[in-house]
Design a protein around this motif. Structure first.
Motif, PDB file in Angstrom:
ATOM      1  N   LEU A 268     -23.944 -79.131   0.128  1.00  0.00           N
ATOM      2  CA  LEU A 268     -23.729 -79.605  -1.177  1.00  0.00           C
ATOM      3  C   LEU A 268     -22.248 -79.374  -1.216  1.00  0.00           C
ATOM      4  N   VAL A 269     -21.184 -78.094  -1.137  1.00  0.00           N
ATOM      5  CA  VAL A 269     -20.268 -77.997  -1.004  1.00  0.00           C
ATOM      6  C   VAL A 269     -19.458 -79.225  -0.173  1.00  0.00           C
ATOM      7  N   VAL A 270     -19.614 -79.249   1.145  1.00  0.00           N
ATOM      8  CA  VAL A 270     -19.345 -79.888   2.541  1.00  0.00           C
ATOM      9  C   VAL A 270     -19.632 -82.132   2.221  1.00  0.00           C
ATOM     10  N   TRP A 271     -20.330 -81.690   1.221  1.00  0.00           N
ATOM     11  CA  TRP A 271     -20.843 -83.237   1.016  1.00  0.00           C
ATOM     12  C   TRP A 271     -20.048 -84.212  -0.332  1.00  0.00           C
ATOM     13  N   ASN A 272     -20.426 -82.536  -1.003  1.00  0.00           N
ATOM     14  CA  ASN A 272     -19.755 -82.839  -2.622  1.00  0.00           C
ATOM     15  C   ASN A 272     -17.933 -83.019  -2.589  1.00  0.00           C
ATOM     16  N   ARG A 273     -17.447 -82.220  -1.882  1.00  0.00           N
ATOM     17  CA  ARG A 273     -15.360 -82.000  -1.407  1.00  0.00           C
ATOM     18  C   ARG A 273     -15.522 -83.287   0.059  1.00  0.00           C
ATOM     19  N   PHE A 274     -16.088 -83.712   0.349  1.00  0.00           N
ATOM     20  CA  PHE A 274     -15.508 -84.121   2.389  1.00  0.00           C
ATOM     21  C   PHE A 274     -15.712 -84.931   2.225  1.00  0.00           C
ATOM     22  N   GLU A 275     -17.080 -85.198   2.458  1.00  0.00           N
ATOM     23  CA  GLU A 275     -17.882 -86.563   2.693  1.00  0.00           C
ATOM     24  C   GLU A 275     -18.284 -87.456   2.149  1.00  0.00           C
ATOM     25  N   PHE A 276     -18.708 -87.243   0.655  1.00  0.00           N
ATOM     26  CA  PHE A 276     -19.110 -88.112  -0.193  1.00  0.00           C
ATOM     27  C   PHE A 276     -18.070 -88.617  -0.421  1.00  0.00           C
ATOM     28  N   PRO A 277     -16.285 -88.270  -1.238  1.00  0.00           N
ATOM     29  CA  PRO A 277     -15.135 -88.460  -1.364  1.00  0.00           C
ATOM     30  C   PRO A 277     -14.780 -90.213   0.010  1.00  0.00           C
ATOM     31  N   LEU A 278     -14.804 -88.838   1.272  1.00  0.00           N
ATOM     32  CA  LEU A 278     -14.795 -90.200   2.303  1.00  0.00           C
ATOM     33  C   LEU A 278     -15.422 -91.198   2.956  1.00  0.00           C
ATOM     34  N   LEU A 279     -16.210 -91.328   2.334  1.00  0.00           N
ATOM     35  CA  LEU A 279     -17.105 -92.741   2.422  1.00  0.00           C
ATOM     36  C   LEU A 279     -17.404 -93.519   0.983  1.00  0.00           C
ATOM     37  N   ARG A 280     -16.672 -93.177  -0.108  1.00  0.00           N
ATOM     38  CA  ARG A 280     -16.254 -93.891  -0.684  1.00  0.00           C
ATOM     39  C   ARG A 280     -15.704 -94.283  -0.560  1.00  0.00           C
ATOM     40  N   ALA A 281     -14.122 -93.871  -0.429  1.00  0.00           N
ATOM     41  CA  ALA A 281     -13.092 -94.565   0.143  1.00  0.00           C
ATOM     42  C   ALA A 281     -12.835 -95.385   1.255  1.00  0.00           C
ATOM     43  N   ARG A 282     -13.801 -95.259   2.158  1.00  0.00           N
ATOM     44  CA  ARG A 282     -14.728 -96.254   3.208  1.00  0.00           C
ATOM     45  C   ARG A 282     -15.051 -97.928   2.665  1.00  0.00           C
ATOM     46  N   ILE A 283     -15.815 -97.240   1.507  1.00  0.00           N
ATOM     47  CA  ILE A 283     -16.297 -98.623   1.020  1.00  0.00           C
ATOM     48  C   ILE A 283     -16.075 -99.728   0.584  1.00  0.00           C
ATOM     49  N   ARG A 284     -14.687 -98.624  -0.741  1.00  0.00           N
ATOM     50  CA  ARG A 284     -13.217 -98.925  -0.902  1.00  0.00           C
ATOM     51  C   ARG A 284     -12.722 -99.904  -0.063  1.00  0.00           C
ATOM     52  N   GLU A 285     -12.094 -99.805   1.102  1.00  0.00           N
ATOM     53  CA  GLU A 285     -11.103-100.013   2.154  1.00  0.00           C
ATOM     54  C   GLU A 285     -12.315-101.229   2.731  1.00  0.00           C
ATOM     55  N   ASN A 286     -13.821-100.749   2.881  1.00  0.00           N
ATOM     56  CA  ASN A 286     -14.207-102.501   3.173  1.00  0.00           C
ATOM     57  C   ASN A 286     -14.739-104.055   2.467  1.00  0.00           C
ATOM     58  N   ARG A 287     -14.482-102.858   1.171  1.00  0.00           N
ATOM     59  CA  ARG A 287     -14.703-103.816   0.121  1.00  0.00           C
ATOM     60  C   ARG A 287     -13.541-104.859   0.068  1.00  0.00           C
ATOM     61  N   ALA A 288     -12.738-104.223   0.007  1.00  0.00           N
ATOM     62  CA  ALA A 288     -10.627-105.370  -0.090  1.00  0.00           C
ATOM     63  C   ALA A 288     -10.746-105.743   1.251  1.00  0.00           C
ATOM     64  N   ARG A 289     -11.126-105.421   2.596  1.00  0.00           N
ATOM     65  CA  ARG A 289     -10.531-105.808   3.391  1.00  0.00           C
ATOM     66  C   ARG A 289     -11.582-107.401   3.787  1.00  0.00           C
ATOM     67  N   ARG A 290     -12.765-107.196   2.633  1.00  0.00           N
ATOM     68  CA  ARG A 290     -13.799-108.285   2.984  1.00  0.00           C
ATOM     69  C   ARG A 290     -13.394-109.867   1.939  1.00  0.00           C
ATOM     70  N   GLN A 291     -12.684-108.454   0.578  1.00  0.00           N
ATOM     71  CA  GLN A 291     -11.922-109.422  -0.348  1.00  0.00           C
ATOM     72  C   GLN A 291     -11.016-110.322   0.272  1.00  0.00           C
ATOM     73  N   ARG A 292      -9.844-109.694   1.255  1.00  0.00           N
ATOM     74  CA  ARG A 292      -8.800-110.433   1.548  1.00  0.00           C
ATOM     75  C   ARG A 292      -9.612-111.158   3.020  1.00  0.00           C
ATOM     76  N   VAL A 293     -10.260-111.323   3.464  1.00  0.00           N
ATOM     77  CA  VAL A 293     -10.936-112.502   4.084  1.00  0.00           C
ATOM     78  C   VAL A 293     -11.271-112.809   3.765  1.00  0.00           C
ATOM     79  N   GLU A 294     -11.997-113.378   2.070  1.00  0.00           N
ATOM     80  CA  GLU A 294     -12.027-114.793   1.983  1.00  0.00           C
ATOM     81  C   GLU A 294     -11.688-115.181   0.922  1.00  0.00           C
TER      82      GLU A 294
END
Length: 186
Positions: free
Chosen positions: A160-186
């Motif tokens: 839980l500590v590793v997931w909440n402090r490291f994995e989930f924020p990194l996953l959320r940041a990567r999702i944001r990056e992918n959305r921004a990249r898709r919006q730039r392509v469109e």
């Protein structure tokens, strides 16, 4: 008298530590091997089914072939259980130990996004599980189920500590990056 008894206690604890270390390395390696093989076979199955669906051909033969390949894992898991039965008189405890080891390896395989997860989580699992095994082999008539639950609780806390402090924020940041990249392509 006292020196001999002290030496016997130290040797017994050292033997318990070596037995625990051997068990952890052996079971961990076997479970990691089985999980990697399953992961590779599922990946190949997915690719084969996709190819058959694209070509509009029946895929029942592919499923049957992979089903027969999966039967190979029954003796592997059975062998791991019989190996654990040699060390644990309580077969339910041996099965629980295998289940916990399987879950730990599975979580380590799934959560490989952040450096902390890659470096510290397997070591924490190893230390917590090693502590349980050392306790079991030092005090075989002790509170082994309580020790296992305590070890699992510490492992869950680490997850839980590793997931909440490291994995989930990194996953959320990567999702944001992918959305921004898709919006730039469109």
């Amino acid at each position: 008298g006292i020196l001999v008894r002290g030496t016997q206690i130290v040797l017994h604890r050292f033997g318990a530590f070596l037995t625990s270390f051997f068990m952890m390395c052996t079971v961990g390696s076997l479970v990691a091997f089985a999980l990697k093989e399953v992961q590779q076979r599922v990946w190949k199955l997915t690719l084969d089914i996709q190819q058959h669906l694209r070509n509009h051909t029946p895929y029942s033969g592919v499923l049957f072939r992979y089903l027969l390949d999966a039967v190979v894992f029954v003796p592997i898991v059975t062998g791991i259980l019989f190996f654990l039965f040699e060390f644990f008189e309580d077969h339910l405890l041996a099965f629980a130990v295998l289940f916990v080891a399987w879950l730990c390896e599975l979580f380590v395989m799934v959560s490989k996004r952040h450096n902390v997860s890659i470096f510290y989580l397997p070591r924490l699992f190893f230390i917590y599980f090693l502590a349980f095994h050392v306790y079991y082999f030092t005090y075989p008539l002790g509170y082994v189920w309580l020790a296992l639950f305590t070890s699992v609780a510490f492992m869950q806390h680490a997850v839980l500590v590793v997931w909440n402090r490291f994995e989930f924020p990194l996953l959320r940041a990567r999702i944001r990056e992918n959305r921004a990249r898709r919006q730039r392509v469109e």
